[in-house]
Design a protein around this motif. Structure first.
Motif, mmCIF file in Angstrom:
data_model
loop_
_atom_site.group_PDB
_atom_site.id
_atom_site.type_symbol
_atom_site.label_atom_id
_atom_site.label_comp_id
_atom_site.label_asym_id
_atom_site.label_seq_id
_atom_site.Cartn_x
_atom_site.Cartn_y
_atom_site.Cartn_z
ATOM 1 N N VAL A 1 -0.872 6.284 -0.243
ATOM 2 C CA VAL A 1 -1.666 6.076 -1.756
ATOM 3 C C VAL A 1 -2.722 5.191 -1.038
ATOM 4 O O VAL A 1 -2.581 4.285 -0.230
ATOM 5 C CB VAL A 1 -1.001 5.146 -2.593
ATOM 6 C CG1 VAL A 1 -1.801 4.778 -3.632
ATOM 7 C CG2 VAL A 1 0.410 5.815 -2.915
ATOM 8 N N ILE A 2 -4.008 5.465 -1.398
ATOM 9 C CA ILE A 2 -5.316 4.893 -0.827
ATOM 10 C C ILE A 2 -5.632 4.108 -2.124
ATOM 11 O O ILE A 2 -6.002 4.656 -3.188
ATOM 12 C CB ILE A 2 -6.200 5.758 -0.365
ATOM 13 C CG1 ILE A 2 -5.579 6.386 0.924
ATOM 14 C CG2 ILE A 2 -7.589 5.262 -0.272
ATOM 15 C CD1 ILE A 2 -6.442 7.601 1.188
ATOM 16 N N ILE A 3 -5.817 2.778 -2.096
ATOM 17 C CA ILE A 3 -6.379 1.965 -3.103
ATOM 18 C C ILE A 3 -7.581 1.655 -2.877
ATOM 19 O O ILE A 3 -8.300 1.141 -1.815
ATOM 20 C CB ILE A 3 -5.616 0.635 -3.217
ATOM 21 C CG1 ILE A 3 -3.815 1.037 -3.543
ATOM 22 C CG2 ILE A 3 -6.050 -0.233 -4.481
ATOM 23 C CD1 ILE A 3 -3.231 -0.075 -3.210
ATOM 24 N N PRO A 4 -8.793 2.394 -3.736
ATOM 25 C CA PRO A 4 -10.148 1.884 -3.382
ATOM 26 C C PRO A 4 -10.285 0.396 -3.536
ATOM 27 O O PRO A 4 -9.753 -0.367 -4.371
ATOM 28 C CB PRO A 4 -10.826 2.659 -4.709
ATOM 29 C CG PRO A 4 -9.521 2.864 -5.561
ATOM 30 C CD PRO A 4 -8.412 2.837 -4.912
ATOM 31 N N CYS A 5 -11.543 -0.187 -2.894
ATOM 32 C CA CYS A 5 -11.698 -1.271 -2.591
ATOM 33 C C CYS A 5 -12.845 -1.570 -4.063
ATOM 34 O O CYS A 5 -13.410 -0.715 -4.785
ATOM 35 C CB CYS A 5 -12.771 -1.691 -1.586
ATOM 36 S SG CYS A 5 -11.925 -1.395 -0.053
ATOM 37 N N VAL A 6 -12.595 -2.835 -4.759
ATOM 38 C CA VAL A 6 -13.417 -2.995 -6.041
ATOM 39 C C VAL A 6 -14.557 -4.015 -5.572
ATOM 40 O O VAL A 6 -14.693 -4.713 -4.404
ATOM 41 C CB VAL A 6 -12.575 -3.572 -6.855
ATOM 42 C CG1 VAL A 6 -11.840 -2.692 -7.597
ATOM 43 C CG2 VAL A 6 -11.823 -4.809 -6.406
ATOM 44 N N ALA A 7 -15.555 -3.923 -6.225
ATOM 45 C CA ALA A 7 -16.697 -4.784 -5.797
ATOM 46 C C ALA A 7 -16.636 -6.267 -6.160
ATOM 47 O O ALA A 7 -17.452 -6.962 -5.482
ATOM 48 C CB ALA A 7 -18.144 -4.178 -6.490
ATOM 49 N N SER A 8 -16.200 -6.615 -7.331
ATOM 50 C CA SER A 8 -16.131 -8.128 -7.799
ATOM 51 C C SER A 8 -14.695 -8.280 -8.386
ATOM 52 O O SER A 8 -13.944 -7.465 -8.782
ATOM 53 C CB SER A 8 -17.343 -8.408 -8.457
ATOM 54 O OG SER A 8 -17.036 -7.591 -10.011
ATOM 55 N N VAL B 1 -11.968 -6.322 -10.891
ATOM 56 C CA VAL B 1 -10.557 -6.360 -11.032
ATOM 57 C C VAL B 1 -10.051 -6.966 -12.218
ATOM 58 O O VAL B 1 -8.729 -6.389 -12.747
ATOM 59 C CB VAL B 1 -9.943 -7.259 -9.859
ATOM 60 C CG1 VAL B 1 -8.594 -7.592 -9.766
ATOM 61 C CG2 VAL B 1 -10.363 -6.652 -8.369
ATOM 62 N N THR B 2 -10.530 -8.172 -12.753
ATOM 63 C CA THR B 2 -10.071 -8.393 -14.020
ATOM 64 C C THR B 2 -10.039 -7.621 -15.141
ATOM 65 O O THR B 2 -9.186 -7.266 -16.047
ATOM 66 C CB THR B 2 -10.741 -9.609 -14.346
ATOM 67 O OG1 THR B 2 -10.703 -10.681 -13.260
ATOM 68 C CG2 THR B 2 -10.142 -10.373 -15.675
ATOM 69 N N ASP B 3 -11.128 -6.853 -15.166
ATOM 70 C CA ASP B 3 -11.456 -5.635 -16.185
ATOM 71 C C ASP B 3 -10.303 -4.630 -16.170
ATOM 72 O O ASP B 3 -9.658 -4.351 -17.240
ATOM 73 C CB ASP B 3 -12.895 -5.295 -16.182
ATOM 74 C CG ASP B 3 -13.886 -6.080 -16.642
ATOM 75 O OD1 ASP B 3 -13.620 -7.174 -17.204
ATOM 76 O OD2 ASP B 3 -15.151 -5.929 -16.174
ATOM 77 N N LEU C 1 -7.251 -5.017 -14.802
ATOM 78 C CA LEU C 1 -6.050 -5.434 -15.291
ATOM 79 C C LEU C 1 -6.016 -5.548 -16.719
ATOM 80 O O LEU C 1 -5.091 -5.375 -17.250
ATOM 81 C CB LEU C 1 -5.850 -6.926 -14.342
ATOM 82 C CG LEU C 1 -5.470 -6.827 -12.837
ATOM 83 C CD1 LEU C 1 -5.559 -8.248 -12.591
ATOM 84 C CD2 LEU C 1 -4.327 -5.790 -12.707
ATOM 85 N N ASN C 2 -7.116 -6.148 -17.267
ATOM 86 C CA ASN C 2 -7.008 -6.250 -18.834
ATOM 87 C C ASN C 2 -6.874 -4.741 -19.276
ATOM 88 O O ASN C 2 -5.997 -4.777 -20.547
ATOM 89 C CB ASN C 2 -8.212 -6.767 -19.302
ATOM 90 C CG ASN C 2 -8.472 -8.145 -18.818
ATOM 91 O OD1 ASN C 2 -7.309 -8.793 -18.816
ATOM 92 N ND2 ASN C 2 -9.432 -8.638 -18.794
ATOM 93 N N VAL C 3 -7.135 -3.737 -18.929
ATOM 94 C CA VAL C 3 -6.857 -2.465 -19.519
ATOM 95 C C VAL C 3 -5.566 -2.026 -19.374
ATOM 96 O O VAL C 3 -5.001 -1.315 -20.164
ATOM 97 C CB VAL C 3 -8.058 -1.314 -18.630
ATOM 98 C CG1 VAL C 3 -7.304 0.130 -19.120
ATOM 99 C CG2 VAL C 3 -9.333 -1.511 -19.013
ATOM 100 N N LEU C 4 -4.836 -2.201 -18.330
ATOM 101 C CA LEU C 4 -3.543 -1.951 -17.948
ATOM 102 C C LEU C 4 -2.518 -2.740 -18.980
ATOM 103 O O LEU C 4 -1.605 -2.448 -19.175
ATOM 104 C CB LEU C 4 -3.162 -2.313 -16.644
ATOM 105 C CG LEU C 4 -3.889 -1.460 -15.391
ATOM 106 C CD1 LEU C 4 -3.304 -1.872 -14.318
ATOM 107 C CD2 LEU C 4 -3.590 0.008 -15.851
ATOM 108 N N VAL C 5 -2.986 -4.036 -19.436
ATOM 109 C CA VAL C 5 -2.110 -4.787 -20.374
ATOM 110 C C VAL C 5 -2.096 -4.636 -21.451
ATOM 111 O O VAL C 5 -2.669 -3.831 -22.249
ATOM 112 C CB VAL C 5 -2.445 -6.384 -20.012
ATOM 113 C CG1 VAL C 5 -1.373 -6.834 -20.912
ATOM 114 C CG2 VAL C 5 -2.249 -6.951 -18.492
#
Length: 95
Positions: A76-83, A87-89, A91-95
């Protein structure tokens, strides 16, 4: 033995009867053909390193015919995030 204590018994497999243990015999044949017959090991450490490398390849990259040409546990390749905000955005979508 703890297996007999929980009611498990072993089945005798006649020597030279690969049809009685198809999965192990298939793996053993592939291990022998694709690895052991192609490598010359200089020492046990080299054999250990190359075997670990083969196991990683076998489980994550090599296609398996029984799985329709897919590997059993693809990487599994996890893409890098810019900021951190991104990441917070996410995670909020997943919750």
């Amino acid at each position: 033995m703890w297996l007999s204590a929980i009611g498990v018994s072993t089945a005798y497999i006649e020597p030279g009867s690969p049809w009685e243990n198809v999965y192990c015999e298939s793996f053993n044949a592939r291990m022998r053909d694709e690895f052991l017959n192609r490598e010359l090991f200089g020492n046990m450490y080299e054999a250990e390193v190359l075997t670990k490398r083969l196991v990683e390849y076998y489980n994550t990259i090599r296609p398996h015919s029984s799985l329709g040409g897919r590997p059993p546990a693809p990487q599994v390749i996890i893409p890098c995030v810019a900021s951190a905000e991104e990441v917070t955005d996410r995670l909020n979508v997943l919750v």
